[in-house]
Scaffold this motif. Sequence first.
Motif, short mmCIF file in Angstrom:
data_model
loop_
_atom_site.label_atom_id
_atom_site.label_comp_id
_atom_site.label_asym_id
_atom_site.label_seq_id
_atom_site.Cartn_x
_atom_site.Cartn_y
_atom_site.Cartn_z
N GLY A 77 0.82 -1.21 0.00
CA GLY A 77 0.00 0.00 0.00
C GLY A 77 0.85 1.26 0.00
O GLY A 77 0.53 2.25 -0.68
N ASP A 78 1.96 1.23 0.75
CA ASP A 78 2.89 2.36 0.74
C ASP A 78 3.50 2.54 -0.64
O ASP A 78 3.65 3.67 -1.13
N PHE A 79 3.84 1.42 -1.28
CA PHE A 79 4.43 1.49 -2.61
C PHE A 79 3.45 2.07 -3.61
O PHE A 79 3.82 2.87 -4.48
N GLU A 80 2.19 1.69 -3.50
CA GLU A 80 1.17 2.24 -4.40
C GLU A 80 1.13 3.76 -4.29
O GLU A 80 1.18 4.48 -5.30
N ALA A 81 1.06 4.26 -3.06
CA ALA A 81 0.96 5.71 -2.86
C ALA A 81 2.21 6.43 -3.34
O ALA A 81 2.13 7.43 -4.07
N GLN A 82 3.37 5.94 -2.93
CA GLN A 82 4.62 6.61 -3.29
C GLN A 82 4.95 6.44 -4.78
O GLN A 82 5.48 7.35 -5.42
N GLY A 83 4.61 5.26 -5.33
CA GLY A 83 4.86 5.02 -6.75
C GLY A 83 4.01 5.91 -7.64
O GLY A 83 4.50 6.46 -8.63
N LEU A 84 2.75 6.07 -7.30
CA LEU A 84 1.88 6.94 -8.10
C LEU A 84 2.33 8.39 -8.01
O LEU A 84 2.27 9.14 -8.99
N SER A 85 2.80 8.80 -6.83
CA SER A 85 3.32 10.15 -6.67
C SER A 85 4.55 10.36 -7.55
O SER A 85 4.68 11.41 -8.21
N LYS A 86 5.44 9.38 -7.58
CA LYS A 86 6.64 9.50 -8.41
C LYS A 86 6.27 9.50 -9.89
O LYS A 86 6.86 10.25 -10.69
N LEU A 87 5.29 8.70 -10.28
CA LEU A 87 4.86 8.69 -11.68
C LEU A 87 4.29 10.05 -12.10
O LEU A 87 4.51 10.50 -13.22
N GLU A 88 3.58 10.68 -11.19
CA GLU A 88 3.04 12.01 -11.49
C GLU A 88 4.19 12.98 -11.81
O GLU A 88 4.09 13.79 -12.73
N GLU A 89 5.27 12.87 -11.04
CA GLU A 89 6.44 13.71 -11.30
C GLU A 89 7.05 13.39 -12.67
O GLU A 89 7.38 14.30 -13.45
N ILE A 90 7.21 12.10 -12.96
CA ILE A 90 7.81 11.70 -14.23
C ILE A 90 6.95 12.16 -15.40
O ILE A 90 7.46 12.70 -16.40
N PHE A 91 5.64 11.98 -15.27
CA PHE A 91 4.74 12.34 -16.36
C PHE A 91 4.62 13.86 -16.56
O PHE A 91 4.13 14.31 -17.59
N SER A 92 5.08 14.62 -15.60
CA SER A 92 5.07 16.08 -15.80
C SER A 92 6.09 16.50 -16.85
O SER A 92 5.97 17.58 -17.45
N ASP A 93 7.10 15.64 -17.08
CA ASP A 93 8.13 15.94 -18.08
C ASP A 93 8.19 14.93 -19.22
O ASP A 93 8.85 15.19 -20.22
N HIS A 94 7.54 13.79 -19.07
CA HIS A 94 7.64 12.73 -20.06
C HIS A 94 6.26 12.16 -20.38
O HIS A 94 5.40 12.09 -19.51
N GLY A 95 6.09 11.73 -21.62
CA GLY A 95 4.84 11.09 -22.00
C GLY A 95 4.81 9.62 -21.67
O GLY A 95 3.75 9.00 -21.64
N ILE A 96 6.00 9.05 -21.45
CA ILE A 96 6.14 7.62 -21.20
C ILE A 96 7.00 7.42 -19.96
O ILE A 96 7.98 8.14 -19.75
N ALA A 97 6.65 6.44 -19.14
CA ALA A 97 7.48 5.99 -18.02
C ALA A 97 7.62 4.49 -18.11
O ALA A 97 6.77 3.81 -18.69
N ILE A 98 8.71 3.97 -17.54
CA ILE A 98 8.96 2.53 -17.55
C ILE A 98 8.86 2.01 -16.12
O ILE A 98 9.36 2.65 -15.18
N MET A 99 8.24 0.86 -15.94
CA MET A 99 8.26 0.17 -14.65
C MET A 99 8.71 -1.26 -14.90
O MET A 99 8.23 -1.92 -15.82
N ALA A 100 9.67 -1.73 -14.10
CA ALA A 100 10.20 -3.07 -14.29
C ALA A 100 10.26 -3.80 -12.96
O ALA A 100 10.64 -3.22 -11.94
N GLY A 101 9.88 -5.08 -12.98
CA GLY A 101 9.97 -5.85 -11.74
C GLY A 101 9.26 -7.18 -11.84
O GLY A 101 8.43 -7.39 -12.73
N GLY A 102 9.59 -8.04 -10.89
CA GLY A 102 9.00 -9.36 -10.88
C GLY A 102 8.04 -9.60 -9.74
O GLY A 102 7.56 -10.72 -9.54
#
Length: 306
Positions: A77-102
């Motif tokens: 749940g913490d990751f969801e909140a912090q990850g979405l916040s970080k994506l908002e930052e990335i998307f402010s400058d980029h149209g695409i973001a990458i997420m990688a993981g297993g």
Amino acid sequence: MTSHKYLICVVGPTAIGKTAAAIALARHYHTEIISADSRQFYREMSIGTAKPTDDEQAQAVHHFVNSHSVNELFNVGDFEAQGLSKLEEIFSDHGIAIMAGGSGLYVNAITKGFDDLPKIDVAVREELNALFTQQGISALQQELSIADPGYYAQVDVNNPQRLIRALEVYRSTGKPFSSYRTGNSKPRPFKTIMIGLELPREHLYERINHRVDLMMQAGLLEEVRWLLPDRHLNALNTVGYTELFDHLDGHTDLTTTVELIKQNTRRFAKRQLTWFKRDRDTKWFAPTDVPAIIQYIDNAIRHPNA
């Protein structure tokens, strides 16, 4: 190309080559990477988690690598909140973001949302970690099978982190973990494109075995010995660490321990593939076939309704 924002998710089993593929995509699209590997968050766990190297991190900006301590409470749940916040930052400058993981649960937390769970008393988590340390995973399995038989039938009963998570909800609220799981996707301000990486099983298992050998050569045993005082922490209840804790306790010789790590990692990879194969929207590629992956992504963005 489009006004939409796109999250490209690179998923697959351990040792398949997600890091290299994600970096290639990040460099091609001039963007940044979010790690959805629940073990790479922790600064103290380096060798056994196959984090991106310093050179790899210099090639593309990575987030949620070495971002937390094993002593911090950091759940999905913490990751969801912090990850979405970080994506908002990335998307402010980029149209695409990458997420990688297993870590499938963590990928889903970002792409589909995670059910709102109650706050957990730290003392409850510590009690369950102590139970696992003292009596082993069978004690967790037995309690969960009685407390929440519905979830017990679905969960990976050999994953202590999943069992502890469900039991801490039950012990804290008196309600089964399954009662909080709606399974409904939450709306996201971006579109998701799922990319899966796969290899023939024999090839993947060779890569896993080789990676474990390299980890041992790099000093995994010494890293685990240094972490002995923290072995009760939830973050360390994971393959590669639990086997070496047992070795340091004198239960297994080193040769047997290394073979157990390889075996358990192969089993883990099989479970990861089972999880990700359930998503029919995932398009599967060989890990080195980056040109075909880029072509697929570009086509999906140009023709979103195809």
